[in-house]
Design a protein around this motif. Sequence first.
Motif, PDB file in Angstrom:
ATOM      1  N   SER A 245      40.988 -38.831 -11.960  1.00  0.00           N
ATOM      2  CA  SER A 245      40.578 -39.170 -12.827  1.00  0.00           C
ATOM      3  C   SER A 245      40.852 -40.730 -13.856  1.00  0.00           C
ATOM      4  O   SER A 245      39.375 -41.007 -14.623  1.00  0.00           O
ATOM      5  N   LYS A 246      41.439 -41.339 -13.086  1.00  0.00           N
ATOM      6  CA  LYS A 246      41.769 -42.413 -13.246  1.00  0.00           C
ATOM      7  C   LYS A 246      40.933 -43.454 -12.848  1.00  0.00           C
ATOM      8  O   LYS A 246      40.559 -44.612 -13.250  1.00  0.00           O
TER       9      LYS A 246
ATOM     10  N   PHE B 258      37.588 -43.139 -13.747  1.00  0.00           N
ATOM     11  CA  PHE B 258      37.218 -43.919 -15.151  1.00  0.00           C
ATOM     12  C   PHE B 258      37.322 -45.800 -15.029  1.00  0.00           C
ATOM     13  O   PHE B 258      36.142 -46.224 -15.521  1.00  0.00           O
TER      14      PHE B 258
ATOM     15  N   GLN C 134      31.382 -44.597 -19.381  1.00  0.00           N
ATOM     16  CA  GLN C 134      32.636 -45.240 -19.414  1.00  0.00           C
ATOM     17  C   GLN C 134      33.640 -44.689 -20.748  1.00  0.00           C
ATOM     18  O   GLN C 134      34.472 -44.260 -20.164  1.00  0.00           O
TER      19      GLN C 134
ATOM     20  N   ALA D 203      34.320 -40.972 -19.143  1.00  0.00           N
ATOM     21  CA  ALA D 203      34.633 -40.980 -17.998  1.00  0.00           C
ATOM     22  C   ALA D 203      35.895 -41.120 -19.495  1.00  0.00           C
ATOM     23  O   ALA D 203      37.099 -40.320 -18.289  1.00  0.00           O
ATOM     24  N   GLU D 204      36.467 -41.534 -19.896  1.00  0.00           N
ATOM     25  CA  GLU D 204      38.054 -41.581 -20.512  1.00  0.00           C
ATOM     26  C   GLU D 204      38.006 -40.516 -21.211  1.00  0.00           C
ATOM     27  O   GLU D 204      39.357 -39.426 -21.222  1.00  0.00           O
TER      28      GLU D 204
END
Length: 448
Positions: free
Chosen positions: A70-71, A74, A145, A148-149
Amino acid sequence: MRNKYCCLLLVLLAGCGSTRAAREAQQTTNIPAGERTVTAAEIGLTNTTTLTLEQALSIALTYHPSIIQSKQSFLITRKQFQDAIAGRLPSIDSSLSANIGTGNTEIKSSDNENDSSYSAGLSLSQLIYDFDKTPASIRQSYENQLAAESNLRAAENEAAYNVRQAFYNLVKQEALVKVAEESEQQYQVRLNQAKRLVEVGRRIKYDLTKAEVDLGNARLTLVNARNNLKTARAVLNNTLGLAEEPGYRIQSTSSGAVEEFNYDLTDLIKLARQNQPELIAQTARVRAASAGIDKAVADLFPSLSLSGSYNWAGENLPLVWNWALSPALGFNIFKGFKKTSQIDQAVAGLKSARAKQSELEQKIYLDLSRAMAQLADARERLSITRLIVRQSEENLKLVQESYKIGKASSVELTDALVTLTNAQTQLVQAQFDYQIAFALIKKTIGEK
Protein backbone atom coordinates in the motif's frame (compact mmCIF):
# COMPACT_ATOMS: atom_id res chain seq x y z
CA MET A 1 23.35 32.14 -18.11
CA ARG A 2 24.85 30.97 -14.82
CA ASN A 3 21.37 30.27 -13.43
CA LYS A 4 20.52 28.23 -16.52
CA TYR A 5 23.56 26.02 -16.01
CA CYS A 6 22.68 25.57 -12.33
CA CYS A 7 19.14 24.45 -13.24
CA LEU A 8 20.49 22.01 -15.83
CA LEU A 9 22.90 20.60 -13.25
CA LEU A 10 20.09 20.10 -10.72
CA VAL A 11 18.02 18.24 -13.30
CA LEU A 12 20.93 15.96 -14.15
CA LEU A 13 21.68 15.29 -10.48
CA ALA A 14 18.02 14.45 -9.79
CA GLY A 15 18.08 12.00 -12.68
CA CYS A 16 21.27 10.43 -11.34
CA GLY A 17 19.71 10.05 -7.90
CA SER A 18 16.62 8.35 -9.28
CA THR A 19 18.74 6.07 -11.44
CA ARG A 20 20.94 5.12 -8.51
CA ALA A 21 17.87 4.34 -6.37
CA ALA A 22 16.41 2.26 -9.21
CA ARG A 23 19.60 0.20 -9.53
CA GLU A 24 19.70 -0.34 -5.78
CA ALA A 25 16.10 -1.58 -5.86
CA GLN A 26 17.09 -4.17 -8.47
CA GLN A 27 19.75 -5.66 -6.20
CA THR A 28 18.78 -8.94 -4.50
CA THR A 29 21.48 -8.84 -1.82
CA ASN A 30 20.02 -6.15 0.41
CA ILE A 31 16.23 -6.30 0.12
CA PRO A 32 14.56 -4.41 3.01
CA ALA A 33 12.43 -6.32 5.52
CA GLY A 34 8.81 -6.18 4.40
CA GLU A 35 9.76 -6.53 0.75
CA ARG A 36 11.03 -9.88 1.96
CA THR A 37 9.80 -11.87 4.94
CA VAL A 38 11.16 -10.36 8.13
CA THR A 39 12.89 -12.71 10.57
CA ALA A 40 12.06 -13.02 14.25
CA ALA A 41 15.65 -12.08 15.13
CA GLU A 42 15.35 -8.78 13.23
CA ILE A 43 12.36 -7.69 15.31
CA GLY A 44 13.69 -9.04 18.58
CA LEU A 45 11.32 -11.97 19.12
CA THR A 46 12.77 -14.99 20.93
CA ASN A 47 11.53 -17.74 23.22
CA THR A 48 12.17 -15.41 26.18
CA THR A 49 10.18 -12.47 24.79
CA THR A 50 6.80 -11.46 26.20
CA LEU A 51 4.83 -9.97 23.32
CA THR A 52 2.23 -7.31 24.12
CA LEU A 53 -0.65 -6.32 21.85
CA GLU A 54 0.90 -2.89 21.28
CA GLN A 55 4.21 -4.47 20.19
CA ALA A 56 2.37 -6.84 17.86
CA LEU A 57 0.54 -3.93 16.24
CA SER A 58 3.79 -2.00 15.80
CA ILE A 59 5.51 -4.99 14.15
CA ALA A 60 2.64 -5.64 11.75
CA LEU A 61 2.28 -1.98 10.73
CA THR A 62 6.01 -1.83 9.99
CA TYR A 63 6.78 -5.14 8.29
CA HIS A 64 3.62 -6.78 6.97
CA PRO A 65 3.72 -7.08 3.14
CA SER A 66 0.22 -5.61 2.74
CA ILE A 67 1.42 -2.37 4.35
CA ILE A 68 4.52 -2.23 2.15
CA GLN A 69 2.41 -2.78 -0.97
CA SER A 70 0.00 0.00 0.00
CA LYS A 71 2.89 2.38 0.71
CA GLN A 72 4.35 1.71 -2.74
CA SER A 73 0.95 2.15 -4.39
CA PHE A 74 0.66 5.51 -2.65
CA LEU A 75 4.15 6.44 -3.90
CA ILE A 76 3.12 5.53 -7.45
CA THR A 77 0.10 7.84 -7.33
CA ARG A 78 2.28 10.65 -5.94
CA LYS A 79 4.60 10.31 -8.93
CA GLN A 80 1.62 10.13 -11.28
CA PHE A 81 0.42 13.40 -9.78
CA GLN A 82 3.84 14.90 -10.50
CA ASP A 83 3.58 13.57 -14.06
CA ALA A 84 0.23 15.32 -14.46
CA ILE A 85 1.68 18.61 -13.17
CA ALA A 86 4.49 18.23 -15.71
CA GLY A 87 1.89 18.78 -18.42
CA ARG A 88 1.73 22.43 -17.38
CA LEU A 89 5.48 22.95 -17.48
CA PRO A 90 7.64 23.60 -20.55
CA SER A 91 9.47 20.81 -22.31
CA ILE A 92 13.11 21.40 -23.30
CA ASP A 93 14.95 19.21 -25.82
CA SER A 94 18.48 19.33 -27.17
CA SER A 95 20.15 17.73 -30.18
CA LEU A 96 23.63 17.34 -31.53
CA SER A 97 24.45 15.59 -34.82
CA ALA A 98 27.18 15.18 -37.38
CA ASN A 99 26.87 13.89 -40.95
CA ILE A 100 30.01 12.69 -42.75
CA GLY A 101 29.81 10.82 -46.04
CA THR A 102 30.25 10.88 -49.79
CA GLY A 103 27.94 12.65 -52.19
CA ASN A 104 28.18 10.48 -55.34
CA THR A 105 25.61 10.82 -58.13
CA GLU A 106 25.01 9.10 -61.48
CA ILE A 107 27.27 11.64 -63.13
CA LYS A 108 29.92 11.51 -60.42
CA SER A 109 29.73 7.98 -59.04
CA SER A 110 33.23 7.08 -57.82
CA ASP A 111 34.48 10.06 -55.89
CA ASN A 112 35.83 9.22 -52.42
CA GLU A 113 35.75 12.82 -51.31
CA ASN A 114 33.41 13.20 -48.37
CA ASP A 115 31.17 16.01 -47.30
CA SER A 116 30.54 16.85 -43.68
CA SER A 117 27.94 18.87 -41.84
CA TYR A 118 27.21 19.55 -38.20
CA SER A 119 24.19 20.75 -36.30
CA ALA A 120 23.15 21.49 -32.76
CA GLY A 121 19.93 22.81 -31.37
CA LEU A 122 17.73 23.60 -28.38
CA SER A 123 13.96 23.57 -28.53
CA LEU A 124 11.30 24.54 -26.02
CA SER A 125 7.58 23.86 -26.16
CA GLN A 126 4.86 25.11 -23.84
CA LEU A 127 1.17 24.30 -23.71
CA ILE A 128 -0.80 27.55 -23.65
CA TYR A 129 -4.43 26.43 -23.34
CA ASP A 130 -6.32 23.18 -23.82
CA PHE A 131 -9.80 24.01 -22.52
CA ASP A 132 -9.11 22.64 -18.99
CA LYS A 133 -7.92 19.20 -20.15
CA THR A 134 -4.57 19.39 -18.34
CA PRO A 135 -6.01 20.96 -15.14
CA ALA A 136 -8.67 18.23 -15.10
CA SER A 137 -5.97 15.60 -15.47
CA ILE A 138 -4.10 17.18 -12.54
CA ARG A 139 -7.26 17.18 -10.37
CA GLN A 140 -7.91 13.56 -11.26
CA SER A 141 -4.36 12.53 -10.36
CA TYR A 142 -4.55 14.49 -7.11
CA GLU A 143 -7.76 12.75 -6.07
CA ASN A 144 -6.26 9.38 -6.98
CA GLN A 145 -3.33 10.25 -4.74
CA LEU A 146 -5.72 11.06 -1.87
CA ALA A 147 -7.52 7.76 -2.49
CA ALA A 148 -4.23 5.85 -2.37
CA GLU A 149 -3.30 7.60 0.86
CA SER A 150 -6.62 6.54 2.38
CA ASN A 151 -6.07 3.03 1.01
CA LEU A 152 -2.81 2.96 2.96
CA ARG A 153 -4.74 3.89 6.09
CA ALA A 154 -7.30 1.21 5.26
CA ALA A 155 -4.53 -1.37 4.93
CA GLU A 156 -3.17 -0.30 8.32
CA ASN A 157 -6.68 -0.48 9.73
CA GLU A 158 -7.19 -3.99 8.35
CA ALA A 159 -3.78 -5.16 9.54
CA ALA A 160 -4.46 -3.81 13.04
CA TYR A 161 -7.81 -5.61 13.16
CA ASN A 162 -6.23 -8.88 11.99
CA VAL A 163 -3.54 -8.59 14.68
CA ARG A 164 -6.10 -7.85 17.39
CA GLN A 165 -8.27 -10.75 16.27
CA ALA A 166 -5.31 -13.17 16.13
CA PHE A 167 -3.88 -11.93 19.43
CA TYR A 168 -7.19 -12.26 21.27
CA ASN A 169 -7.75 -15.68 19.72
CA LEU A 170 -4.35 -16.83 20.95
CA VAL A 171 -5.20 -15.59 24.43
CA LYS A 172 -8.47 -17.48 24.20
CA GLN A 173 -6.82 -20.70 23.06
CA GLU A 174 -4.27 -20.48 25.88
CA ALA A 175 -7.13 -20.05 28.34
CA LEU A 176 -8.99 -23.01 26.84
CA VAL A 177 -5.87 -25.16 27.14
CA LYS A 178 -5.67 -24.17 30.80
CA VAL A 179 -9.34 -25.09 31.28
CA ALA A 180 -8.73 -28.43 29.54
CA GLU A 181 -5.66 -29.12 31.69
CA GLU A 182 -7.56 -28.35 34.89
CA SER A 183 -10.42 -30.52 33.69
CA GLU A 184 -8.03 -33.39 32.97
CA GLN A 185 -6.54 -33.02 36.45
CA GLN A 186 -10.02 -33.11 37.97
CA TYR A 187 -10.86 -36.31 36.09
CA GLN A 188 -7.50 -37.82 37.09
CA VAL A 189 -8.24 -37.09 40.75
CA ARG A 190 -11.67 -38.58 40.32
CA LEU A 191 -10.18 -41.73 38.73
CA ASN A 192 -7.74 -42.14 41.60
CA GLN A 193 -10.55 -41.67 44.05
CA ALA A 194 -12.73 -44.21 42.23
CA LYS A 195 -9.90 -46.79 42.34
CA ARG A 196 -9.56 -46.45 46.11
CA LEU A 197 -13.31 -46.64 46.67
CA VAL A 198 -13.65 -49.72 44.46
CA GLU A 199 -10.73 -51.40 46.24
CA VAL A 200 -12.41 -50.98 49.63
CA GLY A 201 -15.77 -52.05 48.22
CA ARG A 202 -17.57 -48.75 48.59
CA ARG A 203 -18.07 -48.37 44.79
CA ILE A 204 -18.80 -50.80 42.01
CA LYS A 205 -16.54 -51.52 39.01
CA TYR A 206 -18.80 -49.35 36.79
CA ASP A 207 -17.65 -46.22 38.63
CA LEU A 208 -14.02 -47.05 37.85
CA THR A 209 -14.74 -47.75 34.17
CA LYS A 210 -16.72 -44.53 33.82
CA ALA A 211 -13.94 -42.53 35.46
CA GLU A 212 -11.43 -44.01 33.00
CA VAL A 213 -13.67 -43.16 30.01
CA ASP A 214 -14.24 -39.62 31.27
CA LEU A 215 -10.48 -39.11 31.74
CA GLY A 216 -9.88 -40.35 28.18
CA ASN A 217 -12.39 -37.85 26.82
CA ALA A 218 -10.79 -35.06 28.87
CA ARG A 219 -7.40 -35.93 27.38
CA LEU A 220 -8.83 -35.86 23.86
CA THR A 221 -10.26 -32.40 24.59
CA LEU A 222 -6.85 -31.29 25.83
CA VAL A 223 -5.14 -32.61 22.68
CA ASN A 224 -7.62 -30.72 20.52
CA ALA A 225 -7.13 -27.53 22.57
CA ARG A 226 -3.35 -27.74 22.21
CA ASN A 227 -3.65 -28.23 18.44
CA ASN A 228 -5.92 -25.19 18.23
CA LEU A 229 -3.32 -23.26 20.22
CA LYS A 230 -0.61 -24.14 17.69
CA THR A 231 -2.85 -22.97 14.85
CA ALA A 232 -3.62 -19.72 16.69
CA ARG A 233 0.10 -19.02 17.12
CA ALA A 234 0.69 -19.62 13.40
CA VAL A 235 -2.12 -17.21 12.51
CA LEU A 236 -0.71 -14.49 14.79
CA ASN A 237 2.76 -14.99 13.30
CA ASN A 238 1.26 -14.55 9.85
CA THR A 239 -0.46 -11.29 10.81
CA LEU A 240 2.91 -10.03 12.09
CA GLY A 241 4.54 -10.79 8.72
CA LEU A 242 6.53 -13.79 10.01
CA ALA A 243 7.07 -17.21 8.46
CA GLU A 244 8.52 -18.92 11.53
CA GLU A 245 7.70 -19.72 15.15
CA PRO A 246 9.88 -17.64 17.53
CA GLY A 247 8.40 -19.27 20.64
CA TYR A 248 7.54 -15.97 22.38
CA ARG A 249 5.05 -15.67 25.20
CA ILE A 250 2.15 -13.25 25.02
CA GLN A 251 0.90 -10.87 27.65
CA SER A 252 -2.41 -12.35 28.70
CA THR A 253 -5.54 -10.18 28.64
CA SER A 254 -7.92 -12.87 29.91
CA SER A 255 -8.11 -11.65 33.53
CA GLY A 256 -11.75 -10.80 32.99
CA ALA A 257 -11.29 -7.07 32.49
CA VAL A 258 -12.77 -5.66 29.28
CA GLU A 259 -12.72 -2.20 27.79
CA GLU A 260 -15.70 -0.03 28.61
CA PHE A 261 -17.75 1.22 25.68
CA ASN A 262 -20.38 3.95 25.96
CA TYR A 263 -21.04 5.06 22.36
CA ASP A 264 -24.36 4.56 20.60
CA LEU A 265 -24.85 3.56 16.96
CA THR A 266 -25.59 7.11 15.77
CA ASP A 267 -22.32 8.42 17.21
CA LEU A 268 -20.36 5.57 15.65
CA ILE A 269 -21.83 6.10 12.19
CA LYS A 270 -20.95 9.79 12.42
CA LEU A 271 -17.36 8.90 13.37
CA ALA A 272 -17.15 6.37 10.54
CA ARG A 273 -18.27 8.94 7.94
CA GLN A 274 -15.46 11.23 9.11
CA ASN A 275 -12.66 8.71 9.65
CA GLN A 276 -13.28 5.42 7.83
CA PRO A 277 -10.39 5.24 5.33
CA GLU A 278 -12.15 3.06 2.75
CA LEU A 279 -15.04 5.52 2.64
CA ILE A 280 -12.66 8.50 2.43
CA ALA A 281 -10.80 6.76 -0.41
CA GLN A 282 -14.01 6.10 -2.30
CA THR A 283 -15.11 9.73 -1.86
CA ALA A 284 -11.82 10.78 -3.45
CA ARG A 285 -12.44 8.33 -6.30
CA VAL A 286 -15.82 9.97 -6.90
CA ARG A 287 -14.12 13.35 -7.25
CA ALA A 288 -11.46 11.78 -9.50
CA ALA A 289 -14.18 10.30 -11.71
CA SER A 290 -15.84 13.73 -11.96
CA ALA A 291 -12.50 15.24 -13.02
CA GLY A 292 -12.25 12.42 -15.56
CA ILE A 293 -15.46 13.70 -17.19
CA ASP A 294 -13.99 17.21 -17.39
CA LYS A 295 -10.89 15.76 -19.01
CA ALA A 296 -12.88 13.74 -21.56
CA VAL A 297 -15.10 16.71 -22.48
CA ALA A 298 -12.09 19.03 -22.82
CA ASP A 299 -10.56 16.56 -25.27
CA LEU A 300 -13.29 17.59 -27.76
CA PHE A 301 -11.77 21.06 -28.05
CA PRO A 302 -8.53 22.27 -29.66
CA SER A 303 -5.28 22.91 -27.84
CA LEU A 304 -2.96 25.87 -28.27
CA SER A 305 0.78 25.46 -27.85
CA LEU A 306 3.90 27.47 -28.51
CA SER A 307 7.26 26.06 -29.61
CA GLY A 308 10.58 27.78 -29.98
CA SER A 309 13.96 26.55 -31.22
CA TYR A 310 17.51 27.80 -31.58
CA ASN A 311 19.78 25.92 -33.97
CA TRP A 312 23.36 25.95 -35.15
CA ALA A 313 24.24 24.23 -38.46
CA GLY A 314 26.89 24.27 -41.16
CA GLU A 315 29.79 22.46 -42.75
CA ASN A 316 32.51 24.39 -40.91
CA LEU A 317 32.93 26.23 -37.66
CA PRO A 318 31.61 28.64 -36.66
CA LEU A 319 28.18 27.17 -37.33
CA VAL A 320 25.38 29.39 -38.58
CA TRP A 321 22.64 30.06 -36.05
CA ASN A 322 18.91 30.46 -36.57
CA TRP A 323 15.88 30.71 -34.34
CA ALA A 324 12.22 29.90 -34.87
CA LEU A 325 8.99 30.54 -32.97
CA SER A 326 5.99 28.34 -33.82
CA PRO A 327 2.56 28.81 -32.32
CA ALA A 328 0.27 25.87 -33.12
CA LEU A 329 -3.44 25.15 -32.82
CA GLY A 330 -4.26 21.45 -32.84
CA PHE A 331 -7.77 20.17 -33.34
CA ASN A 332 -8.81 16.61 -34.07
CA ILE A 333 -12.03 16.81 -36.10
CA PHE A 334 -13.00 13.14 -36.08
CA LYS A 335 -11.54 10.10 -34.33
CA GLY A 336 -14.07 7.41 -35.03
CA PHE A 337 -16.41 8.40 -32.14
CA LYS A 338 -13.59 7.55 -29.71
CA LYS A 339 -13.86 10.86 -27.85
CA THR A 340 -17.59 10.65 -27.27
CA SER A 341 -17.13 7.04 -26.18
CA GLN A 342 -14.56 8.19 -23.63
CA ILE A 343 -17.05 10.72 -22.27
CA ASP A 344 -19.66 7.97 -21.89
CA GLN A 345 -17.10 5.77 -20.13
CA ALA A 346 -16.19 8.61 -17.78
CA VAL A 347 -19.86 9.18 -16.92
CA ALA A 348 -20.33 5.47 -16.24
CA GLY A 349 -17.21 5.52 -14.05
CA LEU A 350 -18.62 8.41 -12.00
CA LYS A 351 -21.96 6.68 -11.49
CA SER A 352 -20.23 3.45 -10.55
CA ALA A 353 -18.00 5.29 -8.03
CA ARG A 354 -21.04 6.92 -6.44
CA ALA A 355 -22.80 3.57 -6.19
CA LYS A 356 -19.69 2.07 -4.57
CA GLN A 357 -19.67 4.92 -2.07
CA SER A 358 -23.31 4.24 -1.25
CA GLU A 359 -22.57 0.52 -0.87
CA LEU A 360 -19.73 1.27 1.57
CA GLU A 361 -21.97 3.52 3.66
CA GLN A 362 -24.55 0.77 3.89
CA LYS A 363 -21.89 -1.83 4.75
CA ILE A 364 -20.54 0.40 7.52
CA TYR A 365 -24.03 0.71 8.97
CA LEU A 366 -24.53 -3.05 8.80
CA ASP A 367 -21.11 -3.87 10.27
CA LEU A 368 -21.57 -1.41 13.13
CA SER A 369 -25.08 -2.72 13.85
CA ARG A 370 -23.79 -6.29 14.01
CA ALA A 371 -20.77 -5.34 16.10
CA MET A 372 -22.92 -3.41 18.57
CA ALA A 373 -25.29 -6.36 18.87
CA GLN A 374 -22.34 -8.74 19.38
CA LEU A 375 -20.88 -6.40 21.99
CA ALA A 376 -24.15 -6.23 23.92
CA ASP A 377 -24.59 -10.00 23.67
CA ALA A 378 -21.05 -10.68 24.86
CA ARG A 379 -21.44 -8.22 27.75
CA GLU A 380 -24.58 -10.01 28.94
CA ARG A 381 -22.97 -13.43 28.55
CA LEU A 382 -19.94 -12.27 30.53
CA SER A 383 -22.14 -11.28 33.45
CA ILE A 384 -24.12 -14.51 33.35
CA THR A 385 -21.22 -16.92 32.79
CA ARG A 386 -19.20 -15.43 35.65
CA LEU A 387 -22.11 -16.26 37.94
CA ILE A 388 -22.47 -19.74 36.43
CA VAL A 389 -18.74 -20.46 36.94
CA ARG A 390 -18.96 -19.55 40.63
CA GLN A 391 -22.08 -21.65 41.08
CA SER A 392 -20.54 -24.59 39.17
CA GLU A 393 -17.43 -24.49 41.36
CA GLU A 394 -19.55 -24.56 44.51
CA ASN A 395 -21.73 -27.34 43.10
CA LEU A 396 -18.69 -29.46 42.19
CA LYS A 397 -17.33 -29.19 45.73
CA LEU A 398 -20.67 -30.30 47.17
CA VAL A 399 -20.98 -33.25 44.77
CA GLN A 400 -17.37 -34.33 45.42
CA GLU A 401 -17.99 -34.41 49.18
CA SER A 402 -21.25 -36.29 48.65
CA TYR A 403 -19.51 -38.78 46.34
CA LYS A 404 -16.91 -39.52 48.99
CA ILE A 405 -19.56 -40.58 51.50
CA GLY A 406 -21.67 -42.43 48.93
CA LYS A 407 -24.50 -39.92 48.63
CA ALA A 408 -23.77 -38.94 45.00
CA SER A 409 -23.32 -41.18 41.99
CA SER A 410 -20.49 -41.16 39.46
CA VAL A 411 -22.91 -39.76 36.89
CA GLU A 412 -23.68 -36.80 39.15
CA LEU A 413 -19.98 -36.19 39.70
CA THR A 414 -19.32 -36.32 35.95
CA ASP A 415 -22.19 -33.91 35.32
CA ALA A 416 -20.75 -31.48 37.87
CA LEU A 417 -17.32 -31.63 36.26
CA VAL A 418 -18.76 -31.18 32.76
CA THR A 419 -20.91 -28.27 33.92
CA LEU A 420 -17.91 -26.46 35.39
CA THR A 421 -15.77 -27.08 32.27
CA ASN A 422 -18.54 -25.83 30.00
CA ALA A 423 -19.06 -22.73 32.14
CA GLN A 424 -15.34 -21.92 32.11
CA THR A 425 -15.21 -22.44 28.35
CA GLN A 426 -18.24 -20.18 27.83
CA LEU A 427 -16.64 -17.48 29.99
CA VAL A 428 -13.46 -17.56 27.89
CA GLN A 429 -15.53 -17.44 24.68
CA ALA A 430 -17.62 -14.51 25.95
CA GLN A 431 -14.47 -12.54 26.79
CA PHE A 432 -13.08 -13.24 23.33
CA ASP A 433 -16.35 -12.28 21.63
CA TYR A 434 -16.44 -8.99 23.53
CA GLN A 435 -12.86 -8.15 22.53
CA ILE A 436 -13.46 -9.04 18.88
CA ALA A 437 -16.68 -7.01 18.72
CA PHE A 438 -14.79 -4.08 20.22
CA ALA A 439 -11.97 -4.51 17.69
CA LEU A 440 -14.46 -4.69 14.82
CA ILE A 441 -16.03 -1.41 15.93
CA LYS A 442 -12.60 0.23 16.00
CA LYS A 443 -11.89 -1.08 12.49
CA THR A 444 -15.26 0.03 11.12
CA ILE A 445 -15.02 3.59 12.43
CA GLY A 446 -11.45 3.84 11.12
CA GLU A 447 -9.52 4.02 14.36
CA LYS A 448 -5.85 3.13 13.85
